[in-house]
Scaffold this active site. Sequence first.
Site, PDB file in Angstrom:
ATOM      1  N   GLU A  34      42.024  42.313 -46.293  1.00 31.18           N
ATOM      2  CA  GLU A  34      41.409  43.461 -45.629  1.00 31.18           C
ATOM      3  C   GLU A  34      42.395  44.399 -44.973  1.00 31.18           C
ATOM      4  OE1 GLU A  34      38.175  42.045 -43.182  1.00 31.18           O
ATOM      5  OE2 GLU A  34      36.934  41.978 -44.971  1.00 31.18           O
ATOM      6  N   GLU A  48      34.427  37.522 -50.020  1.00 32.94           N
ATOM      7  CA  GLU A  48      33.636  37.326 -48.802  1.00 32.94           C
ATOM      8  C   GLU A  48      32.277  37.992 -48.963  1.00 32.94           C
ATOM      9  OE1 GLU A  48      35.318  38.352 -44.985  1.00 32.94           O
ATOM     10  OE2 GLU A  48      37.257  37.465 -45.489  1.00 32.94           O
ATOM     11  N   ASP A  77      39.886  37.789 -37.107  1.00 30.31           N
ATOM     12  CA  ASP A  77      38.680  37.117 -36.649  1.00 30.31           C
ATOM     13  C   ASP A  77      38.788  35.594 -36.717  1.00 30.31           C
ATOM     14  OD1 ASP A  77      35.982  36.955 -35.834  1.00 30.31           O
ATOM     15  OD2 ASP A  77      35.302  36.855 -37.918  1.00 30.31           O
ATOM     16  N   TYR A  94      29.582  43.062 -46.893  1.00 34.88           N
ATOM     17  CA  TYR A  94      28.592  42.560 -45.928  1.00 34.88           C
ATOM     18  C   TYR A  94      27.336  43.415 -45.886  1.00 34.88           C
ATOM     19  CZ  TYR A  94      32.032  39.160 -44.449  1.00 34.88           C
ATOM     20  OH  TYR A  94      32.912  38.105 -44.439  1.00 34.88           O
TER      21      TYR A  94
END
Length: 608
Positions: free
Chosen positions: A419, A513, A166, A475
């Site tokens: 990740e 994150e 990303d 998230y």
Amino acid sequence: MVSSLLYPRVTSTRRVISLDGMWNFQFDPASEGVAANWANGLPAPVSMPVPSSFCDIFTDKDSREYAGDFWYETDFFVPGEWEGNEVVIRFGSATHTARVFINGTEVCSHVGGFLPFNALATGVVKYNEYNKLSVLVNNELSETMLPCGATQTLSNGKKVCAPYFDFYNYAGIQRPVKLLMIPKESITDFTVNHNINDADADVDYTVETTGENNVVVTAYDAKGNQVAESCGKTGTLHIENAKLWNVHAPYLYKFVVKIVDGDKVIDEYYDTIGIRTFKVEGEKLLLNGKHVYLRGFGKHEDADIRGRGLDMVTVKRDFELMKWIGSNCFRTSHYPYAEEVYYMADEEGFLIIDETPAVGLMESTMNFLAANQGTGKKVTFFEKETTPVLLEHHREVLKDMIKRDKNHASVIAWSILNEPETNHETATPYFENLFDYAHELDVQKRPRTFAVVMMSLPHTCKCWQVSDFVSLNRYYGWYVMGGADISDAEEAFRQEMDGWAAIRGERPFIFTEYGADTLGSEHKLPSVMWSQEYQDEYLDMNHRVFDSYDWVQGELVWNFADFQTTEGIMRANGNKKGIFTRQRQPKDAAFHFKARWDSLPVDYKGDK
Ligand code: CKU
């Protein structure tokens, strides 16, 4: 000598000339340049600044999105008085692969876009004359190189990159290029390890050289007074009343390394060294034996127009903002940064979690940018035919990253992947191989970690155990249960945390994150997702959860600033999870963080 990754320095025996500036540049879509002898002169070049990413400089989309071969070219002058020494061209990086030609002769090639390499020019350069330097760079992505991705061909014949990650695939010669003069017999590596005994420090060192002459290492304090000296390629410098390097209170010694033959200095090198220790003990992170709670950011090397090209104005501004907001740490997501950033962190007293470019190691639907979505492929990422090739490259990159960054006081940990896919046991041997290798390479035995993706949960993740502290990317309230569902997100988040609490043993966890996309322009009461008000609510919820678990020992929000990504329906001209805008101005959340971080003690959760 060629494999030395020492940062270029001018000393009594060494010279450095910057080759940065305007170079010639040309795309080579048919990969015809080598056969057509472009190394002796580009047929139709345009001018291009070095360092920079080429992408955002052009005004047409084909140039910005270009994938394939491209060339850089410049002339450089080699002083006549350098004869008898080695002449080297040192690239801070070239993204992602490079072949280097001097006066038309190929002198070296390099794979990997985020670490330095040297081209030996001795023998091919003419002294007291101008010489031609040509570099064939390629920015295509594959699954055998880091970062992982694919390269596709459109029906119009043009190649495009499909990153499995990303951030925008910025490319070019993005870091400084330097012409070096180094003696024939030279210092090629220098390594330190710190032992602190009450008020004194014993700094063990190793020096590698290309010859057999004796080595002397001298340590000077910040005022220039000599504080210790030792002879030999390995030894210990005993520093009395050592001033330790600390968060926001850095102290740097200067270590001068010399190869000597009687009174004659054959080579001289120096580096700035902060004396400190960093350890994981039980569920705590200890800097100089004292507990520290990490607070800060996942970052990117990313700025308007410059892309990932090193820009010291942006680097300095970022440190000013990181100080203002009360942070003490950042992760070099998702690749090793320019060396200048680590030196600034040493000088400013910031902690760095240093990350390899191992991002995109996942086959899954959440990898929303992946080229293979919907193809029904069933193999897991680490059981592909190409996995051994990738592992070999990953080991090389890890080796060079540790070799380059091992002496920085600021570097406290290695992040070996971001990740990756970990829900299948086929991943485990890959992880163990790299984590063992990191310990073998690093004399300081810094803690090792990797960033755990949100689908890797306490009951599914097969790899978290390799980490000395576990790093979670989560998230809740953004990718899942966002907006009006945020109370369910908090509940689900707590359930996951309780799951980790049951199995973690003593190991500390940090968040590498958590974040919510937020447009600097949007306000709404009551909040909606993408508004500044929602970012604040999201952060409050996350911090409530972190504050309820003593073994959460750090929070690095995603991201320091808005950054460019590939275009698509998931991204509004880039990722907007920045606490600052891409222009480095604060969103409301910046004041939120300043209030929180200024009020949390350095050793927050240290007394529990
Ligand atoms: C960030 C599944 C989450 C992917 N993760 C990695 C990072 O590179 C991304 O920018 C999350 C995001 O904002 O989605």
